[in-house]
Design a protein around this motif. Structure first.
Motif, PDB file in Angstrom:
ATOM      1  N   PRO A   1       0.834  -1.207   0.000  1.00  0.00           N
ATOM      2  CA  PRO A   1       0.000   0.000   0.000  1.00  0.00           C
ATOM      3  C   PRO A   1       0.867   1.254   0.000  1.00  0.00           C
ATOM      4  CG  PRO A   1      -0.035  -1.082   2.150  1.00  0.00           C
ATOM      5  CD  PRO A   1       0.652  -2.016   1.221  1.00  0.00           C
ATOM      6  N   GLN A   2       0.362   2.309  -0.615  1.00  0.00           N
ATOM      7  CA  GLN A   2       1.120   3.548  -0.654  1.00  0.00           C
ATOM      8  C   GLN A   2       1.241   4.109   0.764  1.00  0.00           C
ATOM      9  OE1 GLN A   2       1.219   6.327  -3.631  1.00  0.00           O
ATOM     10  NE2 GLN A   2       1.620   4.668  -5.057  1.00  0.00           N
TER      11      GLN A   2
ATOM     12  N   ARG B   1      -2.508   4.900  -7.875  1.00  0.00           N
ATOM     13  CA  ARG B   1      -2.980   3.536  -7.641  1.00  0.00           C
ATOM     14  C   ARG B   1      -3.343   2.834  -8.957  1.00  0.00           C
ATOM     15  NH1 ARG B   1      -4.897   5.888  -2.741  1.00  0.00           N
ATOM     16  NH2 ARG B   1      -6.779   6.681  -3.756  1.00  0.00           N
TER      17      ARG B   1
ATOM     18  N   HIS C   1       6.261   6.580  -3.282  1.00  0.00           N
ATOM     19  CA  HIS C   1       4.977   6.678  -3.975  1.00  0.00           C
ATOM     20  C   HIS C   1       5.137   6.554  -5.489  1.00  0.00           C
ATOM     21  CE1 HIS C   1       4.280   8.550  -0.063  1.00  0.00           C
ATOM     22  NE2 HIS C   1       2.978   8.370  -0.249  1.00  0.00           N
TER      23      HIS C   1
END
Length: 377
Positions: A191-192, A345, A275
Motif C-alpha cells: 500500500p502507498q 494507484r 509513492h
C-alpha cells in the motif's frame, strides 16, 4: 543437451552477475550444466562460490581504453577458454561481449551466446572521439559476431535494429529477451505510504541516468510549493568519469532539494516507502531492472522516451514518458503523479499487470534456456 555440458559465463562484475543473472545460473545447474563464472575480483565473488559456481578471475578493466590493456584482456580470455574448454560460453555486457566473442572465435569455442544489457555511453554520445571508438568497436564486432554457432540477445528492439541495420548482425542470429526479469513474489504490491509523497531515483548514480535533471525537477516543484520528497538511491562510482561525485551527493542530502539514501539492497522495502519511481536516463539502456521492479511493486514510473525505458512504460497507463534531458517536462510529469493518489494507484496496478505479462523472471529464464537448447541441439 549433451550430458553434463560445461557452461561458462563471462561478466564484467560479480556484483552485476549476482543481482541480474544468478537465477539463470541456477536454472542451468538444475538442468545438469556444470556452471563456471569468470569475473574480475570484487566483494561479491564469495557469493558466487556460495552458490556452487566455479569462479575464474577475469583480467578486465571496465573503464579502460588503453589498447595494450584491452589486448591483454583478449589474450587472457583466449587462454581461459582453452583451459576451461566450455561447451557453451555466455558473454554478458558490452566489453564481455566484444572481447569474449573475438576470443571465442580464436579459441574455437563451439557455441556462443552474446547478451547485451544495453549500449551505454558509446551509443548515447556523439563526440568525435566517441564516433571513432564506436566505428572501431563495430568493425571488431563483425569478426566476433561472425561465429557460425552463436546467438546474440538484446533486451529491446531499438538495440536490435542498431546492429542489424549497420550490417553487424543478421536478424536470424538475434533473440529478443526483455530485461533481466523480476520475481513477482519478492517484488509484490505494498500500500502507498502516508503523504507527503516520495519520489525516488534508484540507480548507479551517474549523470547519464538523468540525476541532474531529477535534481532540477525537484527544485522546480519546490518553487511551485509542491509538498513532496525526492530521494536518490544508489552509490557513486569513482571509476566512472560520468559518476556524480560523493561530495555532491552529500551536499544535496544536507541542503536539498533531494535526499541521498545511499546504496540499498532491500529494494522491496525501498519501493514500499515510495509513492513513485523516476529514471530520467539518456543512457542507452537494455531495460532498466529497477523500472521492472518498481512496476511489479505497483509504483507509477516517470522515465524518458529512450530505448529500453519506453519498453516498460506505456505512456499514460502505468507512468509517463518525457523527452530526455528536459527537466521542465520531467517536473510536469511528476506533478501529475504527485497530485493524484487515485492516478498513482491505477497506474501502479496496470504496471504490475504489464510485468506479469511480459517481464517475469520465469519468462526470461525460460527464453534463455531455449537459446541454449538451440545451440546445443
Amino acid at each position: 543437451m549433451f550430458n553434463r555440458s560445461l557452461l561458462l559465463f563471462v561478466a564484467n562484475r560479480a556484483e552485476f552477475f549476482v543481482s541480474h543473472r544468478l537465477p539463470i545460473a541456477h536454472a542451468a545447474q538444475e538442468r545438469g550444466y556444470e556452471v563456471h563464472v569468470a569475473t574480475p575480483e570484487d566483494p561479491y565473488v564469495p557469493d558466487l562460490k556460495a552458490h556452487d559456481l566455479i569462479w575464474h578471475e577475469l583480467e578486465l578493466e571496465g573503464k579502460s581504453l588503453n589498447p595494450l590493456q584491452e589486448l591483454r584482456t583478449i589474450i587472457h580470455l583466449i587462454q581461459l577458454y582453452r583451459e576451461v574448454a566450455p561447451d557453451l560460453v555466455h558473454h554478458i555486457a558490452f566489453k564481455g561481449v566484444l572481447y569474449g566473442s573475438i576470443a571465442a572465435r580464436i579459441a574455437r569455442v563451439p557455441r556462443v551466446v552474446n547478451a547485451f544489457t544495453g549500449l551505454g555511453h558509446l551509443f548515447s554520445n556523439d563526440t568525435v572521439k566517441i564516433r571513432l571508438v564506436r566505428w572501431v568497436v563495430l568493425q571488431a564486432s563483425r569478426f566476433g559476431f561472425g561465429h557460425p554457432n552463436s546467438r546474440t540477445i538484446f533486451q529491446n528492439p531499438d538495440n536490435v535494429d542498431e546492429f542489424v541495420d549497420r550490417g553487424v548482425l543478421d536478424r536470424e542470429q538475434v533473440r529478443l529477451i526483455k530485461g533481466s526479469g523480476v520475481d513477482v513474489t519478492t517484488f509484490d504490491p505494498a500500500p502507498q505510504p502516508p503523504d507527503p509523497p516520495v519520489v525516488i531515483l534508484a540507480s548507479r548514480l551517474v549523470w547519464d541516468k538523468g540525476v541532474g535533471e531529477f535534481v532540477e525537477a525537484a527544485r522546480l516543484l519546490e518553487k511551485k510549493g509542491i509538498e513532496a520528497r525526492f530521494a536518490l538511491v544508489g552509490k557513486s562510482d569513482p571509476l566512472n568519469p560520468n559518476a556524480v561525485p560523493e561530495d555532491q551527493l552529500n551536499a544535496w542530502d544536507e541542503n536539498g532539494p533531494v535526499e541521498w539514501w545511499g546504496f540499498r539492497e532491500d529494494m522491496p522495502s525501498v519501493f514500499a516507502n515510495a509513492h513513485a519511481v523516476c529514471l530520467p536516463s539518456y543512457y542507452r539502456e537494455g531495460i532498466p531492472k529497477v523500472l521492472i521492479e518498481a512496476a511489479a511493486c505497483e509504483r507509477p514510473i516517470v522515465t524518458t522516451d529512450m530505448p529500453g525505458c519506453r519498453e516498460i512504460v506505456h505512456d499514460g497507463e502505468n507512468g509517463f514518458l518525457v523527452p530526455p534531458q528536459d527537466a521542465t517536462a520531467l517536473a510536469e510529469a511528476l506533478l501529475k503523479v504527485l497530485t493524484s493518489p487515485d492516478r498513482r494507484r491505477q497506474m501502479g496496478a496496470r504496471g504490475r499487470q504489464i510485468v506479469q505479462e511480459e517481464f517475469s523472471l520465469e519468462r526470461v529464464v525460460r527464453d534463455t534456456m531455449s537459446v541454449y537448447d538451440e545451440l546445443l541441439e
